[in-house]
Design a protein around this motif. Structure first.
Motif, PDB file in Angstrom:
ATOM      1  N   THR A  90      59.418  93.791 -22.047  1.00 16.84           N
ATOM      2  CA  THR A  90      58.623  95.018 -21.955  1.00 16.84           C
ATOM      3  C   THR A  90      58.138  95.122 -20.526  1.00 16.84           C
ATOM      4  OG1 THR A  90      56.502  93.997 -22.467  1.00 16.84           O
ATOM      5  CG2 THR A  90      57.773  94.808 -24.336  1.00 16.84           C
ATOM      6  N   PHE A  91      57.871  96.345 -20.061  1.00 15.35           N
ATOM      7  CA  PHE A  91      57.322  96.471 -18.717  1.00 15.35           C
ATOM      8  C   PHE A  91      56.438  97.694 -18.582  1.00 15.35           C
ATOM      9  CE2 PHE A  91      60.301  99.756 -17.286  1.00 15.35           C
ATOM     10  CZ  PHE A  91      61.393  99.549 -18.101  1.00 15.35           C
ATOM     11  N   LYS A  92      55.537  97.601 -17.605  1.00 17.56           N
ATOM     12  CA  LYS A  92      54.618  98.694 -17.324  1.00 17.56           C
ATOM     13  C   LYS A  92      54.613  98.972 -15.830  1.00 17.56           C
ATOM     14  CE  LYS A  92      51.512  97.982 -21.178  1.00 17.56           C
ATOM     15  NZ  LYS A  92      50.315  97.277 -21.623  1.00 17.56           N
ATOM     16  N   VAL A  93      54.391 100.218 -15.482  1.00 16.41           N
ATOM     17  CA  VAL A  93      54.463 100.607 -14.076  1.00 16.41           C
ATOM     18  C   VAL A  93      53.100 101.118 -13.597  1.00 16.41           C
ATOM     19  CG1 VAL A  93      55.622 102.101 -12.423  1.00 16.41           C
ATOM     20  CG2 VAL A  93      56.860 101.290 -14.438  1.00 16.41           C
ATOM     21  N   TYR A  94      52.640 100.553 -12.497  1.00 17.18           N
ATOM     22  CA  TYR A  94      51.356 100.954 -11.924  1.00 17.18           C
ATOM     23  C   TYR A  94      51.553 101.460 -10.500  1.00 17.18           C
ATOM     24  CZ  TYR A  94      49.505  98.154 -15.753  1.00 17.18           C
ATOM     25  OH  TYR A  94      49.214  97.643 -16.990  1.00 17.18           O
ATOM     26  N   VAL A  95      50.770 102.464 -10.118  1.00 10.22           N
ATOM     27  CA  VAL A  95      50.750 102.902  -8.723  1.00 10.22           C
ATOM     28  C   VAL A  95      49.297 103.084  -8.292  1.00 10.22           C
ATOM     29  CG1 VAL A  95      53.002 104.066  -8.669  1.00 10.22           C
ATOM     30  CG2 VAL A  95      50.982 105.300  -9.455  1.00 10.22           C
ATOM     31  N   PRO A  96      49.008 102.890  -6.992  1.00  8.69           N
ATOM     32  CA  PRO A  96      47.633 103.027  -6.528  1.00  8.69           C
ATOM     33  C   PRO A  96      47.107 104.438  -6.798  1.00  8.69           C
ATOM     34  CG  PRO A  96      49.014 102.090  -4.795  1.00  8.69           C
ATOM     35  CD  PRO A  96      49.931 102.508  -5.900  1.00  8.69           C
ATOM     36  N   GLY A  97      45.839 104.509  -7.149  1.00 11.42           N
ATOM     37  CA  GLY A  97      45.227 105.814  -7.364  1.00 11.42           C
ATOM     38  C   GLY A  97      45.303 106.283  -8.801  1.00 11.42           C
ATOM     39  N   CYS A  98      46.053 105.583  -9.643  1.00 14.12           N
ATOM     40  CA  CYS A  98      46.092 105.945 -11.060  1.00 14.12           C
ATOM     41  C   CYS A  98      45.517 104.789 -11.860  1.00 14.12           C
ATOM     42  CB  CYS A  98      47.511 106.232 -11.519  1.00 14.12           C
ATOM     43  SG  CYS A  98      48.175 107.724 -10.792  1.00 14.12           S
ATOM     44  N   GLY A  99      44.519 105.069 -12.685  1.00 18.81           N
ATOM     45  CA  GLY A  99      43.778 104.024 -13.373  1.00 18.81           C
ATOM     46  C   GLY A  99      44.547 103.343 -14.492  1.00 18.81           C
ATOM     47  N   ASN A 100      45.640 103.942 -14.919  1.00 18.58           N
ATOM     48  CA  ASN A 100      46.393 103.369 -16.014  1.00 18.58           C
ATOM     49  C   ASN A 100      47.864 103.360 -15.673  1.00 18.58           C
ATOM     50  OD1 ASN A 100      45.998 102.203 -18.578  1.00 18.58           O
ATOM     51  ND2 ASN A 100      44.583 103.869 -19.052  1.00 18.58           N
ATOM     52  N   GLU A 101      48.666 102.704 -16.511  1.00 20.77           N
ATOM     53  CA  GLU A 101      50.089 102.694 -16.206  1.00 20.77           C
ATOM     54  C   GLU A 101      50.633 104.124 -16.284  1.00 20.77           C
ATOM     55  OE1 GLU A 101      49.294 100.851 -19.301  1.00 20.77           O
ATOM     56  OE2 GLU A 101      50.748 101.556 -20.770  1.00 20.77           O
ATOM     57  N   ILE A 102      51.610 104.418 -15.418  1.00 23.10           N
ATOM     58  CA  ILE A 102      52.180 105.766 -15.457  1.00 23.10           C
ATOM     59  C   ILE A 102      53.521 105.778 -16.173  1.00 23.10           C
ATOM     60  CG2 ILE A 102      51.007 106.546 -13.361  1.00 23.10           C
ATOM     61  CD1 ILE A 102      53.749 106.243 -11.953  1.00 23.10           C
ATOM     62  N   GLY A 103      53.987 104.604 -16.542  1.00 23.41           N
ATOM     63  CA  GLY A 103      55.242 104.556 -17.269  1.00 23.41           C
ATOM     64  C   GLY A 103      55.479 103.164 -17.786  1.00 23.41           C
ATOM     65  N   GLY A 104      56.492 103.037 -18.619  1.00 18.70           N
ATOM     66  CA  GLY A 104      56.802 101.715 -19.136  1.00 18.70           C
ATOM     67  C   GLY A 104      57.969 101.778 -20.085  1.00 18.70           C
ATOM     68  N   GLY A 105      58.397 100.611 -20.514  1.00 21.04           N
ATOM     69  CA  GLY A 105      59.523 100.594 -21.430  1.00 21.04           C
ATOM     70  C   GLY A 105      59.832  99.193 -21.879  1.00 21.04           C
ATOM     71  N   GLY A 106      61.051  99.011 -22.357  1.00 22.09           N
ATOM     72  CA  GLY A 106      61.434  97.698 -22.818  1.00 22.09           C
ATOM     73  C   GLY A 106      62.654  97.750 -23.701  1.00 22.09           C
ATOM     74  N   ARG A 107      62.920  96.589 -24.286  1.00 24.59           N
ATOM     75  CA  ARG A 107      64.094  96.442 -25.138  1.00 24.59           C
ATOM     76  C   ARG A 107      63.696  96.610 -26.600  1.00 24.59           C
ATOM     77  NH1 ARG A 107      69.110  95.096 -25.319  1.00 24.59           N
ATOM     78  NH2 ARG A 107      69.360  95.210 -23.070  1.00 24.59           N
ATOM     79  N   TYR A 108      64.492  97.405 -27.318  1.00 23.18           N
ATOM     80  CA  TYR A 108      64.179  97.634 -28.736  1.00 23.18           C
ATOM     81  C   TYR A 108      65.445  97.512 -29.555  1.00 23.18           C
ATOM     82  CZ  TYR A 108      65.376 102.224 -26.876  1.00 23.18           C
ATOM     83  OH  TYR A 108      65.998 103.247 -26.216  1.00 23.18           O
ATOM     84  N   ASP A 109      65.867  96.281 -29.775  1.00 21.75           N
ATOM     85  CA  ASP A 109      67.154  96.042 -30.430  1.00 21.75           C
ATOM     86  C   ASP A 109      67.147  96.368 -31.919  1.00 21.75           C
ATOM     87  OD1 ASP A 109      68.096  95.294 -28.010  1.00 21.75           O
ATOM     88  OD2 ASP A 109      68.132  93.138 -28.392  1.00 21.75           O
ATOM     89  N   ASN A 110      65.994  96.596 -32.515  1.00 24.92           N
ATOM     90  CA  ASN A 110      65.962  96.887 -33.954  1.00 24.92           C
ATOM     91  C   ASN A 110      65.896  98.372 -34.281  1.00 24.92           C
ATOM     92  OD1 ASN A 110      65.987  94.183 -34.496  1.00 24.92           O
ATOM     93  ND2 ASN A 110      63.754  94.024 -34.549  1.00 24.92           N
ATOM     94  N   LEU A 111      65.582  99.176 -33.289  1.00 25.54           N
ATOM     95  CA  LEU A 111      65.325 100.584 -33.574  1.00 25.54           C
ATOM     96  C   LEU A 111      66.552 101.302 -34.123  1.00 25.54           C
ATOM     97  CD1 LEU A 111      63.433 103.038 -33.425  1.00 25.54           C
ATOM     98  CD2 LEU A 111      64.340 103.451 -31.153  1.00 25.54           C
ATOM     99  N   ILE A 112      67.694 101.130 -33.461  1.00 22.73           N
ATOM    100  CA  ILE A 112      68.876 101.889 -33.860  1.00 22.73           C
ATOM    101  C   ILE A 112      69.255 101.564 -35.306  1.00 22.73           C
ATOM    102  CG2 ILE A 112      71.249 102.514 -33.221  1.00 22.73           C
ATOM    103  CD1 ILE A 112      69.689 102.980 -30.804  1.00 22.73           C
ATOM    104  N   SER A 113      68.999 100.322 -35.732  1.00 20.50           N
ATOM    105  CA  SER A 113      69.374  99.931 -37.092  1.00 20.50           C
ATOM    106  C   SER A 113      68.579 100.711 -38.141  1.00 20.50           C
ATOM    107  CB  SER A 113      69.187  98.433 -37.287  1.00 20.50           C
ATOM    108  OG  SER A 113      67.823  98.122 -37.270  1.00 20.50           O
ATOM    109  N   ASN A 114      67.481 101.341 -37.755  1.00 21.83           N
ATOM    110  CA  ASN A 114      66.755 102.193 -38.696  1.00 21.83           C
ATOM    111  C   ASN A 114      67.558 103.440 -39.036  1.00 21.83           C
ATOM    112  OD1 ASN A 114      64.564 100.508 -38.644  1.00 21.83           O
ATOM    113  ND2 ASN A 114      63.581 101.589 -36.952  1.00 21.83           N
ATOM    114  N   PHE A 115      68.551 103.738 -38.205  1.00 19.87           N
ATOM    115  CA  PHE A 115      69.331 104.952 -38.407  1.00 19.87           C
ATOM    116  C   PHE A 115      70.803 104.666 -38.651  1.00 19.87           C
ATOM    117  CE2 PHE A 115      65.819 105.826 -35.490  1.00 19.87           C
ATOM    118  CZ  PHE A 115      65.139 106.790 -36.206  1.00 19.87           C
ATOM    119  N   GLY A 116      71.228 103.431 -38.490  1.00 14.69           N
ATOM    120  CA  GLY A 116      72.635 103.097 -38.662  1.00 14.69           C
ATOM    121  C   GLY A 116      72.803 101.603 -38.471  1.00 14.69           C
TER     122      GLY A 116
END
Lengths: 211, 367
Positions: free
Chosen positions: B280-306
């Motif tokens: 998982t990861f989060k992205v920070y830049v100066p001047g913004c108090g919280n992460e402005i983006g993020g993501g990660g690996r989700y190997d189980n999600l697709i199996s919910n649909f197929g």
């Protein structure tokens, strides 16, 4: 430079004393001035003095990198911040209190209990957890008056020694939780100013527990 | 109050320079995604609520805006894009060659509590890469995020890397029940080392004091190689150790690519564990108090649909990117003047001139 938001009032002096013990000193004449923002002697920190309830806001939005405020304020604001240190200052309880007559009484589970408080979120959560319907009346001070005048059945408030309660004929019914001052840190500052933030945390930790 | 002056909480209107800047940022990002062969996908603004509940879990799907279709079926405004993309891949793209690379840009709608201050309509930009396991795909998406930030002039960004199994392994080794697990996670997330220490004393009595100390310290750490060394020395359970080695290998590759300055390993991030399965990861830049983006690996999600497939992706809030651009470099969107054409009573002549200029791509303004 790190910007630190300090709660004015109850905690201010104790917090500054702890910072001084950690070697972070603000000159006396700066403090005695009416400035709302002052620098530490080594220029590493800018302190801003704000109302206690506003500390989490300044820190959450990142205009202050860190702050000192009570756990009561954090719980109430549900602030999304890091909380790395318990500064052990300003110990209080957050308690439910009421007139002596209601102390032993059971809650009527079918009727809403009316609670006057500065902490509507904390109060609501506590009563909901017990399955008791609640109506909160927000008051910003002199909460003890509410049950006396019949504005509410109970109050949820900070209790330090319990003297104010007793003198107004009120008693603690239940302690919801305890509170002390916390160091809070903005989530982005924690990463972007990591060196300065970790240094601050370890200096304060050292001042609290000299090794 | 009149609906002429009042707008619902959490929505926004944009005009003038703000629109120019937003479109500029969006274009820039989408160009970077396209440059790495990510094809844009356009998905519907609303779909069955059940789809989002399957994708994100029932709890997160609770935060949707819901309404009913004419036949009574429960619909929801899309609260995120990934479920919609995942469903498409699992159904329509079954026979396509893997990996599949997709990107998107659009509004999502979420009702968060406490919400008075929070937006409820967000513009999200993101990518999803499906069909390729870690670490190749992980490194690819991290580099794309970095390039996108760089293309916007945000050179001081910091991306923190974490792994869900770091936490999962610890919770499993300590045989935590559901309740304690949640509490442990909360304490780690707030980096509250004192309370964490007390909690472990009570709930994990088998842990020696020395190991408890080391673990508490570790969760307060975010850093480079030294953080990995510390984690290797502290954690003994197999699940966490595998996670550490995966992170270490990703970090090592980034280091060899001379990108390590922008990346930190964060052992105090226990977010998103019900959804992500690896990095998982989060992205920070100066001047913004919280992460402005993020993501990660989700190997189980697709199996919910197929069928089950590895997948990794990220999303950014356009608002966060725009704010960062404004604060970091005073971007001046230009509204170029164009050529003014005076009507002077002769309509035909004026418009003829305007059309001629337009055929040469010149900006015109009829006055």
């Amino acid at each position: 430079m790190l910007t630190i938001a300090l709660a004015k009032g109850r905690l201010q002096e104790d917090a500054l004393a702890l910072f001084a013990k950690a070697g972070i000193v603000v000159a006396e004449e700066e403090l005695n001035s009416r400035k709302l923002a002052v620098l530490s002697a080594d220029q590493r920190f800018k302190f801003v003095f704000v109302k206690p309830g506003d500390v989490p806001t300044y820190v959450e939005y990142g205009v202050a990198d860190a702050g000192v405020c009570g756990r009561d304020v954090l719980l109430e604001a549900k602030a999304d911040v890091h909380e790395p240190l318990d500064l052990k200052l300003g110990y209080c309880k957050i308690a439910v209190a009421g007139r002596k007559e209601v102390v032993g009484q059971d809650y009527n589970l079918l009727a809403t209990v009316r609670v006057a408080t500065k902490y509507p979120n904390i109060a609501t959560e506590y009563f909901h957890r017990k399955g008791i319907p609640i109506e909160t009346v927000y008051l910003s001070g002199s909460v003890e008056l509410a049950p006396i005048l019949g504005l509410s059945d109970r109050i949820v408030d900070l209790v330090e020694t319990g003297r104010t309660l007793r003198e107004n004929g009120l008693e603690v019914i239940d302690v919801i939780t305890e509170t002390t001052a916390r160091l809070i840190v903005n989530r982005a500052s924690f990463h972007l100013k990591r060196d300065a933030v970790s240094k601050l945390i370890s200096e304060l930790a050292e001042a609290l527990n000299p090794s | 109050m009149s609906s002429l002056t009042k707008i619902p909480a959490g929505v926004q209107y944009f005009f003038d320079d703000e629109v120019r800047l937003r479109r500029h940022v969006e274009r820039q990002a989408m160009e970077v995604f396209a440059g790495w062969s990510y094809n844009e996908i356009i998905v519907p603004m609303f779909d069955y609520h059940d789809l989002f509940a399957r994708g994100m879990g029932a709890e997160r799907a609770e935060r949707t805006y819901r309404f009913t279709d004419r036949d009574g079926a429960l619909l929801a405004l899309r609260p995120e894009m990934t479920s919609l993309v995942a469903r498409t891949v699992a159904t329509r793209f079954v026979h396509r060659e893997r990996p599949i690379r997709l990107c998107y840009s659009g509004e999502v709608f979420r009702y968060d509590e406490p919400t008075e201050r929070a937006a409820r309509e967000f513009h999200q930009l993101g990518i999803e890469q499906i069909g390729q396991p870690s670490p190749t795909a992980d490194i690819e998406v991290l580099l794309i995020a970095a390039e996108m930030l760089g293309s916007l002039g945000l050179n001081d960004f910091r991306i923190t890397l974490s792994h869900v199994d770091f936490f999962n392994g610890v919770a499993k080794a300590l045989e935590m029940n559901e309740n304690n697990r949640a509490q442990l996670r909360e304490l780690i997330d707030r980096r509250n080392s004192v309370a964490l220490d007390e909690f472990l004393q009570t709930n994990a009595p088998s842990m020696t004091e020395e190991r408890r100390r080391a673990f508490c310290q570790l969760t307060q750490i975010a850093g480079k190689g030294e953080a990995i060394t510390k984690a290797r020395g502290t954690l003994r359970n197999e699940t966490s150790r595998t996670a550490i080695e995966q992170l270490a290998s990703i970090y090592e590759t980034l280091n060899e690519l001379e990108m390590a300055d922008h990346f930190d390993i964060d052992f105090g991030d226990a977010g998103g564990i019900e959804y992500y399965t690896g990095l998982t990861f989060k992205v920070y830049v100066p001047g913004c108090g919280n992460e402005i983006g993020g993501g990660g690996r989700y190997d189980n999600l697709i199996s919910n649909f197929g069928k089950s497939e590895p997948a990794v992706g990220f999303s950014f809030a356009l608002d966060g990117l725009v704010n960062a651009v404004i604060r970091n470099q005073n971007f001046q969107p230009t509204d170029e003047a164009g050529q003014t054409i005076n009507l002077d009573g002769n309509l035909v002549q004026a418009f003829r001139q305007a059309r001629k200029l337009r055929s040469q791509q010149t900006k015109v303004k009829i006055q």
